[in-house]
Design an enzyme around this catalytic site. Sequence first.
Site, PDB file in Angstrom:
ATOM      1  N   GLU A 258       0.815  -1.200   0.000  1.00  0.00           N
ATOM      2  CA  GLU A 258       0.000   0.000   0.000  1.00  0.00           C
ATOM      3  C   GLU A 258       0.854   1.257   0.000  1.00  0.00           C
ATOM      4  O   GLU A 258       0.566   2.228  -0.688  1.00  0.00           O
ATOM      5  CB  GLU A 258      -0.955   0.006   1.196  1.00  0.00           C
ATOM      6  CG  GLU A 258      -1.838   1.221   1.155  1.00  0.00           C
ATOM      7  CD  GLU A 258      -3.154   1.051   1.880  1.00  0.00           C
ATOM      8  OE1 GLU A 258      -3.522  -0.099   2.199  1.00  0.00           O
ATOM      9  OE2 GLU A 258      -3.802   2.055   2.101  1.00  0.00           O
ATOM     10  N   ASP A 262       0.616   4.117  -3.168  1.00  0.00           N
ATOM     11  CA  ASP A 262       0.260   5.535  -3.019  1.00  0.00           C
ATOM     12  C   ASP A 262       1.273   6.434  -3.711  1.00  0.00           C
ATOM     13  O   ASP A 262       0.925   7.322  -4.477  1.00  0.00           O
ATOM     14  CB  ASP A 262       0.256   5.944  -1.541  1.00  0.00           C
ATOM     15  CG  ASP A 262      -0.851   5.297  -0.741  1.00  0.00           C
ATOM     16  OD1 ASP A 262      -1.668   4.580  -1.341  1.00  0.00           O
ATOM     17  OD2 ASP A 262      -0.883   5.510   0.486  1.00  0.00           O
ATOM     18  N   SER A 463      -7.459   2.592  -2.170  1.00  0.00           N
ATOM     19  CA  SER A 463      -6.137   3.178  -1.913  1.00  0.00           C
ATOM     20  C   SER A 463      -5.417   3.455  -3.213  1.00  0.00           C
ATOM     21  O   SER A 463      -4.459   4.211  -3.232  1.00  0.00           O
ATOM     22  CB  SER A 463      -5.242   2.230  -1.128  1.00  0.00           C
ATOM     23  OG  SER A 463      -5.960   1.470  -0.258  1.00  0.00           O
ATOM     24  N   VAL A 506     -20.439   7.005 -14.101  1.00  0.00           N
ATOM     25  CA  VAL A 506     -20.415   5.544 -13.975  1.00  0.00           C
ATOM     26  C   VAL A 506     -21.836   5.111 -13.633  1.00  0.00           C
ATOM     27  O   VAL A 506     -22.413   5.590 -12.657  1.00  0.00           O
ATOM     28  CB  VAL A 506     -19.426   5.103 -12.868  1.00  0.00           C
ATOM     29  CG1 VAL A 506     -19.394   3.583 -12.739  1.00  0.00           C
ATOM     30  CG2 VAL A 506     -18.031   5.656 -13.155  1.00  0.00           C
TER      31      VAL A 506
END
Length: 551
Positions: A258, A262, A463, A506
């Site tokens: 993670e 990022d 994330s 969407v």
Amino acid sequence: TTTKSSISWSVALYLVSQYDWTDAGWVNPTEELELTFALKQQNTDLLEEILRLVSDPDSAQYGKHLTLEEVSSLVHPTELTQKVVHHWLQSHGITNCLTVRTRDFLQCTMTAEVAEKLLPGSKFHRYIRDDHSLVRSSAPYSVHDDVHQHLDFVAGLHRLPPKGQDLRKASSNRKQKRSKAGLHLGVTPSILRARYNLTATDVGTAKNNSQAVAQFLEQYFNPADLAEFMGMYGRSFKHLSQVDRVVGIQGAGKAGIEASLDVEYIMSTGANISTWVFTNQGRHESQEPFLQWIVLLSNMSDLPWVHTISYGDDEDSLSTAFMMRINTEFMKAGVRGISLLFASGDSGAGCKHLGKGQNTFRPSFPASSPYVTTVGGTSFKNPFKITYEITDYISGGGFSNVFKMPDYQASAVDGYLKTVAATLPPPSYFNTSGRAYPDMAALSDNYWVVINRVPVPWVSGTSASTPVVGGMLSLINDQRMLKGRPALGFLNPRLYKLKGQALFDVTEGCHLSCLDEQVQGKGFCAAPSWDPVTGCGTPNYPALLAALLAE
Ligand SMILES: *[C@@H]1O[C@H](CO)[C@@H](O)[C@H](O)[C@H]1NC(C)=O
Ligand SMILES: *[C@@H]1O[C@H](CO)[C@@H](O)[C@H](O)[C@H]1NC(C)=O
Ligand SMILES: *[C@@H]1O[C@H](CO)[C@@H](O)[C@H](O)[C@H]1NC(C)=O
Ligand SMILES: *[C@@H]1O[C@H](CO)[C@@H](O)[C@H](O)[C@H]1NC(C)=O
Ligand SMILES: CC(=O)N[C@H]1CO[C@H](CO)[C@@H](O)[C@@H]1O
């Protein structure tokens, strides 16, 4: 007399699996702890009003952001509050305290023995998980009434990072399904830049622009992984391959997926923009990294304009006092022109078991704060092509049970509730008076990430989408700065005024929720214009730039 306070905070990791913590018993009485005291502020109503004015493009005050000094003069605690709290600490021999520019936080070091006297009821234990250890109180504590009224919370006490969600299961199911289908495309910077219409010249050029990711994980990004990632995937656009500033302590431990994700992706959309990483502050095992970052925001006058944060926890596991105060901290950042983007979470609408087979959806905080921009997730309709996007079923979204619906989104949400009225989940599952989220979305499925020098596929989660959107907002800030205009700051009032213009709507797919008879795993579904799965839609960069460049 004393008043019970349940003060809590925790770290929830959206991508990383979690394990139970083991209680390793009482800490040594001489062990040093650091506790954070949140002192009651003044003028928070006025702060909220100023935020509304400086963020509303139709207001004459739009973009007239405050400096940290101005924020400080507005909100700092009264002399009385400061005196009472200082006296209370001093009377326990606690003198080793740091304050912040806004004077509304104190961070004090003291021994466990002193902390237990200061906060009757507290019992500090060490907790262990893998090779990490934390110090927390195993029991509730109290604060004398005469002090209690001057504090919003004391942190560094209770919460442990919670057990993991079913995410891993969900994503491994998906992985199997997709692998059977054959090769997959996988999201890389060039795929993102193609989908969101970024050209090779859409990179940062303004001198003092900057962006940040804040990470509160037991893991670190590795500069060598970032350099390798950019070498492999960054050939088609001008980019930086190094983080300019790390605030906090980068451990020597393992790089984490993670943490790498990022940094690698904010620097791919927000290309050639100076990037900072806020990371674990960890001088003491009693510290809570999220709160350390919050405290730092009030102590640094010179901060990046965009921050992306993949972090959150169930609203119902946190105290209202804590969430309200953190929400005020978000307002303090917003009036300064800082944009805060939070991942909407990876559990869809979430699920809370009320017992007797009764369930309800489970909103997540800070995603549910009305003063941050919350980012959900999408997938390509056809995973082998750059097509239009549909809901990623993990995309967090729903309605807060704590924060009222802000005006800026009332008509968008009302429109949704009316359009889909016939197919909504039962009303007992969600609270339509609350702040609805997310606000925007971007691809969150099947990313490539370089970790420990190896490219790894199948990385998914909000994330991923959050830094992607963050980087694009930084590019827009960049163009605004070149024209001498203020940073976008708190985006939502302006975002909702676009009414979907400049965004890809969407409209397909539903996210997950409770596995029960009534809803059968289905939460909300995407629909034309705003919805609580993908927000207002995903960014069409050139159109969004054009729409957000004026004034
Ligand atoms: C805030 O910054 C000042 C210096 O600008 C420093 O003295 C103080 O210790 C900092 N506070 C915290 C909580 O780190
Ligand atoms: C942006 O992308 C979409 C879909 O990929 C495309 O239809 C559109 O023409 C592109 N350009 C602009 C300027 O919107
Ligand atoms: C990259 O950014 C710097 C300013 O930080 C600027 O001088 C330079 O021209 C930019 N590069 C490109 C290719 O735009
Ligand atoms: C619904 O949300 C409101 C805030 O908008 C809150 O005051 C109320 O307690 C919530 N209801 C439930 C059942 O949580
Ligand atoms: C947030 C940021 O990047 N600020 C920089 C602006 O420019 C000054 C002077 O070069 C730097 O000191 C800041 O760090």
